[in-house]
Design a protein around this motif. Structure first.
Motif, PDB file in Angstrom:
ATOM      1  N   ARG A 289      23.262  10.522  45.511  1.00  0.00           N
ATOM      2  CA  ARG A 289      22.041  11.527  46.162  1.00  0.00           C
ATOM      3  C   ARG A 289      22.544  12.973  46.102  1.00  0.00           C
ATOM      4  O   ARG A 289      21.809  13.942  46.424  1.00  0.00           O
ATOM      5  CB  ARG A 289      21.829  10.930  47.598  1.00  0.00           C
ATOM      6  CG  ARG A 289      20.560  11.682  48.061  1.00  0.00           C
ATOM      7  CD  ARG A 289      20.091  10.867  49.374  1.00  0.00           C
ATOM      8  NE  ARG A 289      18.787  11.520  49.796  1.00  0.00           N
ATOM      9  CZ  ARG A 289      18.690  12.167  51.187  1.00  0.00           C
ATOM     10  NH1 ARG A 289      19.720  12.562  51.585  1.00  0.00           N
ATOM     11  NH2 ARG A 289      17.434  12.557  51.336  1.00  0.00           N
ATOM     12  N   TRP A 290      23.922  13.345  45.902  1.00  0.00           N
ATOM     13  CA  TRP A 290      24.311  14.639  45.771  1.00  0.00           C
ATOM     14  C   TRP A 290      23.432  15.790  44.883  1.00  0.00           C
ATOM     15  O   TRP A 290      23.317  16.709  45.103  1.00  0.00           O
ATOM     16  CB  TRP A 290      25.729  14.749  45.713  1.00  0.00           C
ATOM     17  CG  TRP A 290      26.035  14.624  44.299  1.00  0.00           C
ATOM     18  CD1 TRP A 290      26.337  15.205  43.241  1.00  0.00           C
ATOM     19  CD2 TRP A 290      26.925  12.988  44.044  1.00  0.00           C
ATOM     20  NE1 TRP A 290      26.769  14.486  42.049  1.00  0.00           N
ATOM     21  CE2 TRP A 290      27.323  13.353  42.615  1.00  0.00           C
ATOM     22  CE3 TRP A 290      27.408  12.175  44.667  1.00  0.00           C
ATOM     23  CZ2 TRP A 290      27.911  12.340  41.882  1.00  0.00           C
ATOM     24  CZ3 TRP A 290      27.881  11.297  44.157  1.00  0.00           C
ATOM     25  CH2 TRP A 290      28.377  11.083  42.752  1.00  0.00           C
ATOM     26  N   ILE A 291      22.961  14.902  43.726  1.00  0.00           N
ATOM     27  CA  ILE A 291      22.305  15.719  42.905  1.00  0.00           C
ATOM     28  C   ILE A 291      20.880  16.156  43.446  1.00  0.00           C
ATOM     29  O   ILE A 291      20.092  16.836  42.626  1.00  0.00           O
ATOM     30  CB  ILE A 291      22.044  15.156  41.492  1.00  0.00           C
ATOM     31  CG1 ILE A 291      21.469  14.213  41.568  1.00  0.00           C
ATOM     32  CG2 ILE A 291      23.501  14.842  40.939  1.00  0.00           C
ATOM     33  CD1 ILE A 291      21.303  13.349  40.030  1.00  0.00           C
ATOM     34  N   LEU A 292      20.251  15.400  44.599  1.00  0.00           N
ATOM     35  CA  LEU A 292      18.868  15.559  44.846  1.00  0.00           C
ATOM     36  C   LEU A 292      18.394  17.233  45.163  1.00  0.00           C
ATOM     37  O   LEU A 292      17.360  17.564  44.650  1.00  0.00           O
ATOM     38  CB  LEU A 292      18.533  14.808  45.998  1.00  0.00           C
ATOM     39  CG  LEU A 292      16.987  14.809  46.559  1.00  0.00           C
ATOM     40  CD1 LEU A 292      16.118  14.448  45.450  1.00  0.00           C
ATOM     41  CD2 LEU A 292      17.007  14.019  47.714  1.00  0.00           C
ATOM     42  N   PRO A 293      19.302  17.841  45.558  1.00  0.00           N
ATOM     43  CA  PRO A 293      18.709  19.266  45.774  1.00  0.00           C
ATOM     44  C   PRO A 293      18.565  20.009  44.449  1.00  0.00           C
ATOM     45  O   PRO A 293      17.603  20.660  44.481  1.00  0.00           O
ATOM     46  CB  PRO A 293      19.832  19.930  46.572  1.00  0.00           C
ATOM     47  CG  PRO A 293      20.500  19.073  47.243  1.00  0.00           C
ATOM     48  CD  PRO A 293      20.417  17.648  46.434  1.00  0.00           C
ATOM     49  N   ASN A 294      19.251  19.850  43.474  1.00  0.00           N
ATOM     50  CA  ASN A 294      18.928  19.915  42.326  1.00  0.00           C
ATOM     51  C   ASN A 294      17.843  19.542  41.495  1.00  0.00           C
ATOM     52  O   ASN A 294      17.124  20.261  40.734  1.00  0.00           O
ATOM     53  CB  ASN A 294      20.343  20.142  41.041  1.00  0.00           C
ATOM     54  CG  ASN A 294      21.473  20.967  41.777  1.00  0.00           C
ATOM     55  OD1 ASN A 294      21.198  22.013  42.318  1.00  0.00           O
ATOM     56  ND2 ASN A 294      22.540  20.628  41.460  1.00  0.00           N
ATOM     57  N   MET A 295      17.650  18.236  41.665  1.00  0.00           N
ATOM     58  CA  MET A 295      16.514  17.611  41.063  1.00  0.00           C
ATOM     59  C   MET A 295      15.304  18.218  41.585  1.00  0.00           C
ATOM     60  O   MET A 295      14.120  18.264  40.758  1.00  0.00           O
ATOM     61  CB  MET A 295      16.712  16.222  41.470  1.00  0.00           C
ATOM     62  CG  MET A 295      17.788  15.481  40.861  1.00  0.00           C
ATOM     63  SD  MET A 295      17.824  15.485  39.202  1.00  0.00           S
ATOM     64  CE  MET A 295      16.363  14.335  38.633  1.00  0.00           C
ATOM     65  N   THR A 296      15.067  18.622  43.037  1.00  0.00           N
ATOM     66  CA  THR A 296      13.841  19.252  43.253  1.00  0.00           C
ATOM     67  C   THR A 296      13.664  20.318  42.797  1.00  0.00           C
ATOM     68  O   THR A 296      12.079  20.840  42.719  1.00  0.00           O
ATOM     69  CB  THR A 296      13.895  19.386  44.824  1.00  0.00           C
ATOM     70  OG1 THR A 296      14.817  20.207  45.277  1.00  0.00           O
ATOM     71  CG2 THR A 296      14.249  17.995  45.729  1.00  0.00           C
TER      72      THR A 296
END
Length: 437
Positions: A289-296
């Motif tokens: 889930r660590w990539i979620l901020p970039n995904m948004t």
């Protein structure tokens, strides 16, 4: 392991602060004044603690510290350690200047346990008034915090990040993939054949489908998700003889040979796996889930699924990244430090730190709503379901620095050698893990 971006840059929200205050008032988050809590005994009534953190995480940690101090009366001092965290922590410990409480990565836990620099948390967890019990944690996340010979528990997972199957729906659609991995999982058809077919279509479209990297986290899951066994009950590596693990590795080597899967170490210099995914050149990525901020921030449709399984419908055990929080054996007030640590990882503590969106998953049961409250991605509930069944770094790697260093180097060398087979690959790794020379 929590926030970043807009919500991270805000202060303690009224909703979060009121929730914290109500729980603290009920005693679930209050460390006893003067250090007379769960650890027992007297002390300074003060706790210093440190961790690595990105700016959003550091802000949330300070918020937590301030709220905890206000409700408990225990003076809390937080420090973000920048740069080489492990080297700086070891230097502080050697010089007697380390904080009372600190984060420990999976590359340092064994060394700190072996040198007697951490407090055994197991007795405090067993006390009737402990705000968290060992049984609340996802079971696969704990073993690396124990000595190799067993007994004791010297760290507690602060949160976690399971390997999930992120995918770019737009790239899949353009490649002619009619069902996404999430839709296939729901239909019970998300198996190895479905993945292979999907990867073939993606390759034919001119995009990359999947990249395997050299760290244990990045490829062990491909054996266990298809039913393979990595280690026996005594901790010995056995995937060189386990039939299902061998079958999974043979599939992986076939996919590498066909070009359906790319080895990350063979990518052109400067091409990071995550950057390829963000730019739409890679259709899927098996990260946490660590990539979620970039995904948004990205302008394409995405979602997650579990890694595929033999049945096409099951969530199988896969790697889970995690860090732990521990108490310095030389903490000035061990009682206050223990109180702080146990409440930090409790349901209330993790709820405070991880609420409002973020880049990690709770490491205990009862906080499923944390990862679904923002509604992103659509199947975010799977983060917790996958973490609950997953496993942290194996003891054979966590407790042997030589193995931990050599492991990715050996994987890299073998995956770049065209003569390597699934059998020779697994046999070499098992010899390393088992100390066979």
């Amino acid at each position: 392991m929590t926030k970043n971006e807009s919500t991270a840059q805000q202060g303690v929200s009224r909703r979060r602060f009121l929730a914290f205050s109500a729980l603290a008032g009920a005693g679930s988050l209050v460390a006893a004044c003067g250090g007379t809590g769960i650890g027992g005994g007297g002390g300074t009534g003060a706790v210093t603690w440190g961790s690595w953190a990105n700016p959003g995480e550091a802000k949330r940690f300070r918020e937590y510290s301030q709220a905890y101090q206000k409700k408990s009366g225990v003076r809390i001092t937080y420090q973000t350690v920048v740069g080489d965290y492990k080297a700086k922590l070891l230097s502080q410990l050697a010089g007697g200047s380390a904080p009372d409480v600190f984060y420990v990565g999976d590359d340092a836990m064994a060394k700190l346990i072996g040198s007697g620099q951490l407090v055994d948390l197991a007795p405090a967890l067993r006390k009737s008034d402990s705000p968290v019990k060992e049984s609340e944690f996802f079971p696969g996340l704990m073993e690396w915090c124990r000595p190799a010979e067993g007994g004791g528990l010297f760290g507690l997972p602060v949160d976690c990040n399971p390997a999930v199957f992120w995918f770019n729906s737009d790239v899949l659609a353009k490649a002619g993939v009619s069902q996404t991995p999430a839709e296939m999982f729901k239909a019970g058809t998300w198996d190895q054949n479905a993945l292979t077919s999907m990867l073939e279509k993606i390759r034919a479209s001119g995009k990359r489908g999947l990249v395997i990297e050299s760290a244990w986290f990045n490829f062990f899951g491909w054996m266990t998700t298809f039913g393979g066994t990595l280690f026996d009950d005594d901790g010995g590596a056995v995937f060189d003889t386990d039939p299902k693990a061998q079958a999974a590795l043979e599939w992986m080597f076939d996919q590498l040979k066909s070009g359906n899967i790319t080895y990350g170490g063979s990518l052109p210099k400067g091409q990071g796996v995550d950057a390829l995914f963000y730019s739409g050149q890679l259709a899927t990525i098996q990260y946490g889930r660590w990539i979620l901020p970039n995904m948004t921030k990205l302008d394409f449709t995405y979602d997650i699924a579990p890694l595929p399984s033999e049945s096409g419908k099951d969530i199988m055990p896969v790697p889970v990244a995690t860090a732990a929080i521990a108490v310095n054996a030389k903490a000035k007030d061990k009682a206050a430090a223990l109180d702080f640590v146990l409440k930090y990882v409790s349901k209330e503590g993790q709820g405070f730190r991880l609420s409002g969106g973020g880049n990690a998953v709770p490491s205990i049961n009862g906080l499923d709503k944390i990862v679904t409250e923002e509604g992103v991605p659509r199947n975010a509930r799977l983060f917790t379901e996958i973490a609950r069944k997953g496993y942290a770094i194996p003891q054979a790697i966590a407790h042997n620095p030589t193995v931990a260093t050599k492991f990715p180097l050996l994987v890299d060398r073998m995956l770049k050698d065209k003569a390597t087979t699934a059998r020779s690959f697994s046999r070499s790794l098992v010899k390393l893990l088992n100390g066979e020379g």
